[in-house]
Write an enzyme that holds these catalytic residues in place. Structure first.
Site, mmCIF file in Angstrom:
data_model
loop_
_atom_site.group_PDB
_atom_site.id
_atom_site.type_symbol
_atom_site.label_atom_id
_atom_site.label_comp_id
_atom_site.label_asym_id
_atom_site.label_seq_id
_atom_site.Cartn_x
_atom_site.Cartn_y
_atom_site.Cartn_z
ATOM 1 N N GLU A 22 -40.016 1.018 4.006
ATOM 2 C CA GLU A 22 -40.584 0.812 5.346
ATOM 3 C C GLU A 22 -40.880 -0.645 5.669
ATOM 4 O O GLU A 22 -40.578 -1.120 6.778
ATOM 5 C CB GLU A 22 -41.849 1.657 5.511
ATOM 6 C CG GLU A 22 -41.584 3.139 5.738
ATOM 7 C CD GLU A 22 -41.269 3.910 4.460
ATOM 8 O OE1 GLU A 22 -41.048 5.121 4.535
ATOM 9 O OE2 GLU A 22 -41.231 3.280 3.368
ATOM 10 N N GLU A 42 -41.934 9.800 0.021
ATOM 11 C CA GLU A 42 -43.254 10.238 0.482
ATOM 12 C C GLU A 42 -43.442 11.741 0.263
ATOM 13 O O GLU A 42 -44.497 12.173 -0.213
ATOM 14 C CB GLU A 42 -43.430 9.864 1.951
ATOM 15 C CG GLU A 42 -43.407 8.359 2.169
ATOM 16 C CD GLU A 42 -44.319 7.882 3.270
ATOM 17 O OE1 GLU A 42 -45.455 7.459 2.964
ATOM 18 O OE2 GLU A 42 -43.902 7.954 4.443
#
Length: 270
Positions: free
Chosen positions: A144, A124
């Site tokens: 995730e 990210e």
């Protein structure tokens, strides 16, 4: 020449010429994001923007690892060192998003030098950088969903804008790891280099950027990002507004003069 220039216990800051090197420095935890690391990153981005002698930033990790993502245990308070870091987050609840480049875009070019794991929160943060170099054994991925979580660091918005949507959705929905070669093939990184050389390769790119006119470099970066969501007509108009003033600078005149005189230009940010 490289010199130490501050940081926190989990984030080192060094100067290498006109480049500021930010190093995620928690190798015993595969550079998982701690509050001390996030505070250091936040301050590093601001320091780079505030110092006109800094022309580029390189983000890397210590111990052969880039970043394995968020350390939820540390952020919850167990193992989090330094009351001053806790106070900083309380004073600015958005600090961690700025540190991860979700809510902040540095005006200086940011080059990522990736060795080893660059997963979850690491991938990210990577999406907030401008140019990306990966070692051959680097690993990427957004894990995730495998843990029942959401990649809330910006990936569902940014990733489909940076790589083809089919690849973005596969990465987001499967949570599988990607090799450096795969990451390069889908456009997530721009360079794959031998292990142990990612930082050197990133610094070589930074040196090329540093040799260019800083006002021009910053205007070009700003134009690329601010026109990304515009129509072509809107974007071209915004480009003119951003680019025209560059031609009136002393640096622009110096660039032309140096070319005519067959010498390296001396830019003064003027």
């Amino acid at each position: 020449m490289t010199q130490d220039d501050g940081g926190t216990e989990h984030l080192t800051v060094r100067r290498h010429g006109a480049t500021l090197i930010l190093t995620l420095n928690r190798p015993e935890a595969r550079n998982a994001l701690s509050l001390a690391m996030l505070v250091g990153l936040h301050d590093g981005w601001l320091a780079a923007d505030a110092d006109d002698s800094v022309r580029s930033v390189v983000l890397t990790g210590a111990g052969g690892c880039f970043c394995s993502g968020m350390d939820l245990k540390s952020l919850a308070g167990d193992g989090m060192t330094g009351e001053e870091h806790r106070a900083r987050l309380k004073a600015d609840p958005d600090l961690h998003w700025k540190a991860m480049l979700r809510h902040h875009r540095p005006r200086k070019p940011v080059i990522a030098a990736v060795e080893g794991p660059c997963v979850a929160g690491g991938t990210e943060i990577l999406q907030g950088t401008d140019i990306r170099v990966a070692a051959e054994s680097a690993v990427f991925g957004l894990f995730e969903v495998r843990r029942g979580l959401f990649p809330i660091g910006g990936s569902t918005v940014r990733l489909p804008r940076q790589i083809p949507r089919t690849h973005a959705l596969e990465m987001l929905l499967t949570g599988r790891p990607y090799t450096a070669a795969e990451a390069a093939s889908i456009g997530l990184v721009g360079h794959v280099v031998p292990d142990g050389t990612a930082l050197d390769a990133a610094l070589a790119i930074a040196e090329r950027i540093n040799a260019c006119g800083p006002l021009a470099v910053e205007a070009v970066k700003a134009s690329v990002y601010e026109t990304a969501g515009m129509t072509e007509t809107e974007g071209l108009a915004a480009e003119l507004a951003r680019g025209r003033p560059v031609f009136d600078t002393a640096d622009a005149k110096e660039g032309a003069r140096a070319f005519a005189e067959k010498r390296p230009p001396v830019y003064r940010r003027a």
